[in-house]
Design a protein around this motif. Sequence first.
Motif, PDB file in Angstrom:
ATOM      1  N   GLN A 129      -6.324   6.280  -5.949  1.00 33.67           N
ATOM      2  CA  GLN A 129      -7.114   6.417  -4.684  1.00 33.67           C
ATOM      3  C   GLN A 129      -5.973   7.280  -3.757  1.00 33.67           C
ATOM      4  O   GLN A 129      -4.186   7.387  -4.049  1.00 33.67           O
ATOM      5  CB  GLN A 129      -6.884   4.736  -4.375  1.00 33.67           C
ATOM      6  CG  GLN A 129      -8.558   5.231  -4.152  1.00 33.67           C
ATOM      7  CD  GLN A 129      -8.214   2.941  -3.508  1.00 33.67           C
ATOM      8  OE1 GLN A 129      -7.830   2.503  -3.998  1.00 33.67           O
ATOM      9  NE2 GLN A 129      -8.761   3.182  -2.218  1.00 33.67           N
ATOM     10  N   PHE A 177      -6.662  -6.076   5.411  1.00 28.15           N
ATOM     11  CA  PHE A 177      -5.970  -6.440   3.956  1.00 28.15           C
ATOM     12  C   PHE A 177      -5.249  -7.625   3.971  1.00 28.15           C
ATOM     13  O   PHE A 177      -6.191  -8.243   2.424  1.00 28.15           O
ATOM     14  CB  PHE A 177      -4.377  -5.320   3.538  1.00 28.15           C
ATOM     15  CG  PHE A 177      -5.467  -4.203   3.659  1.00 28.15           C
ATOM     16  CD1 PHE A 177      -5.793  -3.805   2.232  1.00 28.15           C
ATOM     17  CD2 PHE A 177      -5.148  -2.765   4.429  1.00 28.15           C
ATOM     18  CE1 PHE A 177      -6.504  -2.348   1.924  1.00 28.15           C
ATOM     19  CE2 PHE A 177      -5.452  -1.523   3.332  1.00 28.15           C
ATOM     20  CZ  PHE A 177      -6.063  -1.872   2.110  1.00 28.15           C
ATOM     21  N   PRO A 233      -3.420   3.568  -2.327  1.00 26.29           N
ATOM     22  CA  PRO A 233      -4.293   2.568  -3.350  1.00 26.29           C
ATOM     23  C   PRO A 233      -3.275   1.456  -3.467  1.00 26.29           C
ATOM     24  O   PRO A 233      -1.849   1.283  -2.560  1.00 26.29           O
ATOM     25  CB  PRO A 233      -3.984   2.470  -5.022  1.00 26.29           C
ATOM     26  CG  PRO A 233      -2.940   4.794  -4.034  1.00 26.29           C
ATOM     27  CD  PRO A 233      -2.599   4.647  -3.133  1.00 26.29           C
ATOM     28  N   GLN A 234      -3.046  -0.360  -3.245  1.00 28.27           N
ATOM     29  CA  GLN A 234      -2.780  -1.086  -3.181  1.00 28.27           C
ATOM     30  C   GLN A 234      -2.292  -1.700  -4.375  1.00 28.27           C
ATOM     31  O   GLN A 234      -2.775  -1.189  -5.455  1.00 28.27           O
ATOM     32  CB  GLN A 234      -3.451  -2.520  -2.707  1.00 28.27           C
ATOM     33  CG  GLN A 234      -3.262  -4.271  -2.893  1.00 28.27           C
ATOM     34  CD  GLN A 234      -3.711  -4.595  -2.523  1.00 28.27           C
ATOM     35  OE1 GLN A 234      -4.492  -4.872  -1.756  1.00 28.27           O
ATOM     36  NE2 GLN A 234      -3.539  -5.617  -2.949  1.00 28.27           N
ATOM     37  N   ILE A 242       0.684  -1.501   0.346  1.00 33.60           N
ATOM     38  CA  ILE A 242      -0.002  -0.303  -0.113  1.00 33.60           C
ATOM     39  C   ILE A 242       0.708   1.210   0.027  1.00 33.60           C
ATOM     40  O   ILE A 242       1.785   1.174   0.894  1.00 33.60           O
ATOM     41  CB  ILE A 242      -0.986   0.074   1.596  1.00 33.60           C
ATOM     42  CG1 ILE A 242      -1.691  -1.382   1.507  1.00 33.60           C
ATOM     43  CG2 ILE A 242      -1.664   1.033   0.529  1.00 33.60           C
ATOM     44  CD1 ILE A 242      -3.212  -1.236   1.021  1.00 33.60           C
ATOM     45  N   ALA A 283      -3.300   0.210 -12.630  1.00 36.60           N
ATOM     46  CA  ALA A 283      -2.273   0.283 -11.104  1.00 36.60           C
ATOM     47  C   ALA A 283      -3.005   0.268 -10.171  1.00 36.60           C
ATOM     48  O   ALA A 283      -2.163  -0.355  -9.275  1.00 36.60           O
ATOM     49  CB  ALA A 283      -1.209   0.864 -11.474  1.00 36.60           C
ATOM     50  N   ASN A 284      -4.160   0.368 -10.204  1.00 35.86           N
ATOM     51  CA  ASN A 284      -4.852   0.176  -8.563  1.00 35.86           C
ATOM     52  C   ASN A 284      -5.616  -0.961  -8.742  1.00 35.86           C
ATOM     53  O   ASN A 284      -6.380  -1.383  -9.044  1.00 35.86           O
ATOM     54  CB  ASN A 284      -5.796   1.116  -8.127  1.00 35.86           C
ATOM     55  CG  ASN A 284      -6.049   1.390  -6.878  1.00 35.86           C
ATOM     56  OD1 ASN A 284      -6.139   0.594  -6.317  1.00 35.86           O
ATOM     57  ND2 ASN A 284      -7.225   2.434  -7.367  1.00 35.86           N
ATOM     58  N   GLU A 285      -4.853  -1.325  -8.121  1.00 37.64           N
ATOM     59  CA  GLU A 285      -4.626  -2.838  -7.214  1.00 37.64           C
ATOM     60  C   GLU A 285      -6.234  -3.103  -6.546  1.00 37.64           C
ATOM     61  O   GLU A 285      -6.911  -2.380  -5.268  1.00 37.64           O
ATOM     62  CB  GLU A 285      -4.133  -4.244  -6.667  1.00 37.64           C
ATOM     63  CG  GLU A 285      -3.465  -4.898  -7.466  1.00 37.64           C
ATOM     64  CD  GLU A 285      -2.506  -5.877  -6.729  1.00 37.64           C
ATOM     65  OE1 GLU A 285      -2.128  -6.721  -5.574  1.00 37.64           O
ATOM     66  OE2 GLU A 285      -1.019  -5.113  -6.576  1.00 37.64           O
ATOM     67  N   LEU A 286      -6.884  -4.615  -6.566  1.00 33.67           N
ATOM     68  CA  LEU A 286      -8.446  -4.961  -6.530  1.00 33.67           C
ATOM     69  C   LEU A 286      -7.582  -5.940  -5.028  1.00 33.67           C
ATOM     70  O   LEU A 286      -6.754  -7.127  -6.054  1.00 33.67           O
ATOM     71  CB  LEU A 286      -9.411  -5.384  -6.812  1.00 33.67           C
ATOM     72  CG  LEU A 286     -10.071  -4.180  -7.460  1.00 33.67           C
ATOM     73  CD1 LEU A 286     -11.292  -5.384  -8.678  1.00 33.67           C
ATOM     74  CD2 LEU A 286     -10.976  -3.772  -6.746  1.00 33.67           C
TER      75      LEU A 286
END
Lengths: 279, 339
Positions: A200, B185, A203-204, A174, B309-312
């Motif tokens: 975001q 997480f 973000p991850q 993160i 690039a923003n991971e789920l």
Amino acid sequence: MLRLLGAAAFAVVLAACAPPPAARGDGARIVSLAPSVTEILFGLDAGARLVGVCGHCNFPPAVERLPRVGGYLSPSVEAVIAVAPGLVIAVPSPGNREAVRAIERAGIPVLVVGDRTLADLRAAIRAIAAAIGEPARGEALVARIDGELDAVRRRVAGLPMQGVLLVVGHRPLIVAGGGTLQDELLRVAGATNVAADVGQAFPQIATEVVVARAPDVILDAAMGTEEGGRDLFAPLTTVPAVANGRVVRIAPDALFRAGPRVGEAAAALATAIHPGAPG
Amino acid sequence: MRRGRGAHLTPRRLLGVLAVLALLVVASIVAATLIGPTSASLARALGPDGAGTPDHLILFRTRLPRVLLGAVVGGALACAGAALQGLLGNPLADPHLLGISAGAAVAGALVLVTGADPVSPVVPLAAFAGALGTMALVFVLARRDGRAAPTTLLLVGVVCNALGAAAIMLVNALASYTQAQGVLFWIMGSLSAQSYVLVGLVAAYALAGVVALGRHAQHLNLMAAGEEGAHALGVDVERVRRTVFVAASLLVAAAVSVSGMINFVGLIVPHLLRLLFGPDLRLLLPASFLGGAVLLVWADTAARTALGANELPVGVVTAFLGGPFFLYLLRRTLRRGSA
């Protein structure tokens, strides 16, 4: 008991001496529901008016003696009411919304101040200063912080801009994204946040994104809390930060708090990002 | 679930099906390695000076190990699901729905907040203990005459999940803010912890589980027709049950300890494969491993790329695939049960 009486007497005297508060509420007995708010109050020389703080408030050391009224995002309404505050100051969060409403229903005024950006910080300082009847101290604190930030900007002026990745958590990875206080402080410290456009606040991202964005410096704010990440970046040999040994561990507290220590945080960032620059 | 549509299982058919699925796994791994949130050129990575390029680093040091980890974790979960469905004689059995993943996660989270190194062997061991304990509980509570009725199983699963969720919330409430964030997480599920060493470690755990299960596949087949009959045929029913029990826990724990909670893989895959190839566990167990590998590789590819690039969290993807599928299965099972 004596101390309690003393404190109560002190509060009464303070209440009598204090000028009428500019905002609603009585600024003589304050409960702070966020670490940033607590630090702002001490920054305004009003730490002595605190009669309760949240469980995560840990700075300055004087807060250790104060009653805790629950977690940062989970205040205990009863504990707040029990210390009979004249004013409660909170930050906006879905976690404390119901508690804040309940406190208001109990007839205690609540001031909610933003805590996301530098602009939020300035507005929060001014709002709190007004609420406790010390607007001049508010302006002075804002000016002091702006001065510190400007000093950091001057320090790094003319130095080559560095691409920085600010890591918040390791597993999963993160990072600080755009629109955050940390993003602003990186810019003050002469750096571009390589994750600013990921989309975001925090973000991850996949490890390959680190390789692709190739930061010059990796600032690791998670290393203190997540021991497992020690070698997380070591395999990423093509990343300049790794190749040049510029994976730097930083202490997280001041950096993640929209409080009076942001100048200090920006200075620490500048030192980490531009080690050769004159202090 | 006992009305297999598949033909009688011959060695040729067994090998044929497994070979096709294995090819599918390899193809998925290759394709998924070429798909990602950043562009990386295979030609450059394999070129004369490829080893030092970011392309090489992206493809072979970060993406491929992650894809492989996804394959192993997906395989472990699906194989555990197939074994549990066989053992409980119930199509709704799934490591997640039974609360076994939650049990593993609670134990893992507990160890994590004590400050354990997330990559140390302590976390999988704790997860193993948690999975084993929960599975024992589920068995004691849900089984009756070798079978677990759908409604009983669902209730046990709901309760175990609720207890697990409560325990995790308790751990979170007592942990520091950053630790709590990490646990949250971790539980959401992620394959981002990638290294070939980790892949090898999980694969070794999973292999041990799969081999142990595979050795009892025929016994499980016999037990499915009735435990008394199986006993009469010389099957040591208790021993089979215990072994399957431990092996499935091992598979779930291996998966959960590296990737958190990834739901529903253990439910979807055995079902689809049973529809295709029939209920014989000699085929279904290894086939589920391969099918689970394919499913999770693609689910993680979606998680990695859907938002750039923003991971789920990959658990989100599998839950959205598996939730509706589960509801469909539930309706079908209950309708048939009442008929």
